[in-house]
Design a protein around this motif. Structure first.
Motif, PDB file in Angstrom:
ATOM      1  N   GLY A 177      41.598  60.305  42.292  1.00  0.00           N
ATOM      2  CA  GLY A 177      42.181  59.369  43.245  1.00  0.00           C
ATOM      3  C   GLY A 177      42.277  57.949  42.706  1.00  0.00           C
ATOM      4  O   GLY A 177      43.069  57.161  43.190  1.00  0.00           O
ATOM      5  N   TRP A 178      41.442  57.604  41.741  1.00  0.00           N
ATOM      6  CA  TRP A 178      41.496  56.277  41.135  1.00  0.00           C
ATOM      7  C   TRP A 178      42.272  56.322  39.825  1.00  0.00           C
ATOM      8  O   TRP A 178      42.848  55.337  39.418  1.00  0.00           O
ATOM      9  CB  TRP A 178      40.089  55.744  40.844  1.00  0.00           C
ATOM     10  CG  TRP A 178      39.391  55.116  41.997  1.00  0.00           C
ATOM     11  CD1 TRP A 178      39.366  55.584  43.281  1.00  0.00           C
ATOM     12  CD2 TRP A 178      38.623  53.933  41.990  1.00  0.00           C
ATOM     13  NE1 TRP A 178      38.606  54.772  44.052  1.00  0.00           N
ATOM     14  CE2 TRP A 178      38.123  53.737  43.288  1.00  0.00           C
ATOM     15  CE3 TRP A 178      38.276  53.026  41.015  1.00  0.00           C
ATOM     16  CZ2 TRP A 178      37.325  52.666  43.636  1.00  0.00           C
ATOM     17  CZ3 TRP A 178      37.462  51.965  41.365  1.00  0.00           C
ATOM     18  CH2 TRP A 178      37.008  51.782  42.655  1.00  0.00           C
ATOM     19  N   GLY A 179      42.220  57.454  39.142  1.00  0.00           N
ATOM     20  CA  GLY A 179      42.847  57.565  37.831  1.00  0.00           C
ATOM     21  C   GLY A 179      42.132  56.728  36.790  1.00  0.00           C
ATOM     22  O   GLY A 179      42.714  56.364  35.771  1.00  0.00           O
ATOM     23  N   ASN A 180      40.878  56.419  37.054  1.00  0.00           N
ATOM     24  CA  ASN A 180      40.117  55.577  36.150  1.00  0.00           C
ATOM     25  C   ASN A 180      38.641  55.945  36.233  1.00  0.00           C
ATOM     26  O   ASN A 180      38.220  56.653  37.145  1.00  0.00           O
ATOM     27  CB  ASN A 180      40.295  54.105  36.539  1.00  0.00           C
ATOM     28  CG  ASN A 180      40.109  53.170  35.379  1.00  0.00           C
ATOM     29  OD1 ASN A 180      39.533  53.542  34.360  1.00  0.00           O
ATOM     30  ND2 ASN A 180      40.582  51.947  35.518  1.00  0.00           N
ATOM     31  N   LYS A 181      37.876  55.463  35.283  1.00  0.00           N
ATOM     32  CA  LYS A 181      36.431  55.640  35.304  1.00  0.00           C
ATOM     33  C   LYS A 181      35.828  54.450  36.023  1.00  0.00           C
ATOM     34  O   LYS A 181      36.391  53.355  36.009  1.00  0.00           O
ATOM     35  CB  LYS A 181      35.881  55.709  33.879  1.00  0.00           C
ATOM     36  CG  LYS A 181      36.413  56.869  33.079  1.00  0.00           C
ATOM     37  CD  LYS A 181      35.857  56.847  31.673  1.00  0.00           C
ATOM     38  CE  LYS A 181      36.376  58.021  30.869  1.00  0.00           C
ATOM     39  NZ  LYS A 181      35.706  58.117  29.560  1.00  0.00           N
ATOM     40  N   ILE A 182      34.667  54.669  36.668  1.00  0.00           N
ATOM     41  CA  ILE A 182      33.996  53.562  37.335  1.00  0.00           C
ATOM     42  C   ILE A 182      32.517  53.560  36.972  1.00  0.00           C
ATOM     43  O   ILE A 182      31.982  54.562  36.495  1.00  0.00           O
ATOM     44  CB  ILE A 182      34.110  53.625  38.878  1.00  0.00           C
ATOM     45  CG1 ILE A 182      33.382  54.853  39.437  1.00  0.00           C
ATOM     46  CG2 ILE A 182      35.538  53.567  39.331  1.00  0.00           C
ATOM     47  CD1 ILE A 182      33.117  54.789  40.924  1.00  0.00           C
ATOM     48  N   ILE A 183      31.914  52.412  37.191  1.00  0.00           N
ATOM     49  CA  ILE A 183      30.459  52.324  37.178  1.00  0.00           C
ATOM     50  C   ILE A 183      30.041  51.767  38.533  1.00  0.00           C
ATOM     51  O   ILE A 183      30.804  51.040  39.175  1.00  0.00           O
ATOM     52  CB  ILE A 183      29.893  51.448  36.030  1.00  0.00           C
ATOM     53  CG1 ILE A 183      30.373  50.009  36.138  1.00  0.00           C
ATOM     54  CG2 ILE A 183      30.231  52.054  34.683  1.00  0.00           C
ATOM     55  CD1 ILE A 183      29.654  49.053  35.192  1.00  0.00           C
ATOM     56  N   ILE A 184      28.844  52.137  38.966  1.00  0.00           N
ATOM     57  CA  ILE A 184      28.302  51.639  40.225  1.00  0.00           C
ATOM     58  C   ILE A 184      27.075  50.808  39.866  1.00  0.00           C
ATOM     59  O   ILE A 184      26.153  51.304  39.214  1.00  0.00           O
ATOM     60  CB  ILE A 184      27.941  52.797  41.164  1.00  0.00           C
ATOM     61  CG1 ILE A 184      29.215  53.592  41.482  1.00  0.00           C
ATOM     62  CG2 ILE A 184      27.287  52.266  42.441  1.00  0.00           C
ATOM     63  CD1 ILE A 184      28.982  54.878  42.223  1.00  0.00           C
TER      64      ILE A 184
END
Length: 189
Positions: A177-184
């Motif tokens: 859904g974002w098409g990207n990697k994330i960090i929290i």
């Protein structure tokens, strides 16, 4: 006539008494407001002391990733980041994850522009894996491998450099859904 004078005197006394009571009420209210203001100032000081005392943040690579501890340096930039993260958990997207120079040793994470973070950049030429920097404007830079690079960055902190850490960074999945990697990034584990 004496009755009129007494009546006028009584009215004057009543008015004077009411005025003095109003003054007491106002003084009482003022002293209460001063006490409330003092208490609010103390609470703000405690919050500031607690946020400046933050020495670690918790970072997940991906929504379901393992949590790693970011050990913060003692500087204005790291303190500002800890302060911001203390107000809300950050979900930061990776700027690019496989199409920029040095992508195999470092990653960039965008910080929302509403946060003001001081920049005290210094030139670096080499870095150890696990080191995190701030790059103006509003970007965290993570070196997850040892690297020889040239840039102007402000030191924020370090992760313990382990195989698990490197694997978590490298295998951080693209968020559906974002098409990207994330960090929290959060202040609490």
């Amino acid at each position: 006539m004496k009755k009129k004078i007494r009546f006028c005197m009584m009215n004057i006394l009543v008015i004077a008494l009411l005025a003095s009571l109003a003054g007491c009420s106002s003084e009482s209210s003022t002293s209460q407001n001063t006490a409330d203001d003092t208490e609010l100032a103390q609470d703000a000081e405690e919050t500031e002391e607690n946020s400046s005392a933050v020495t670690e943040l918790y970072v997940q690579f991906g929504a379901d990733g393992e949590t790693f501890v970011l050990h913060l340096y003692d500087n204005d930039t790291a303190a500002a980041i800890a302060n911001c993260v203390g107000t809300t958990t950050w979900q930061l997207p990776i700027y690019h994850y496989d199409d920029f120079e040095d992508w195999e040793v470092m990653q960039y994470y965008d910080i929302p522009s509403r946060y003001e973070i001081p920049d005290n950049a210094e030139s670096i030429t080499s870095e150890q894996g696990g080191t995190v920097y701030y790059s103006d404007p509003n970007r965290l830079v993570l070196f997850y491998q040892d690297a020889e690079v040239f840039g102007d960055y402000t030191l924020v902190g370090t992760f313990d450099y382990t195989e698990e850490f490197v694997t978590a960074v490298e295998e951080n999945p693209v968020l559906e859904g974002w098409g990207n990697k994330i960090i929290i990034v959060s202040a609490n584990e």
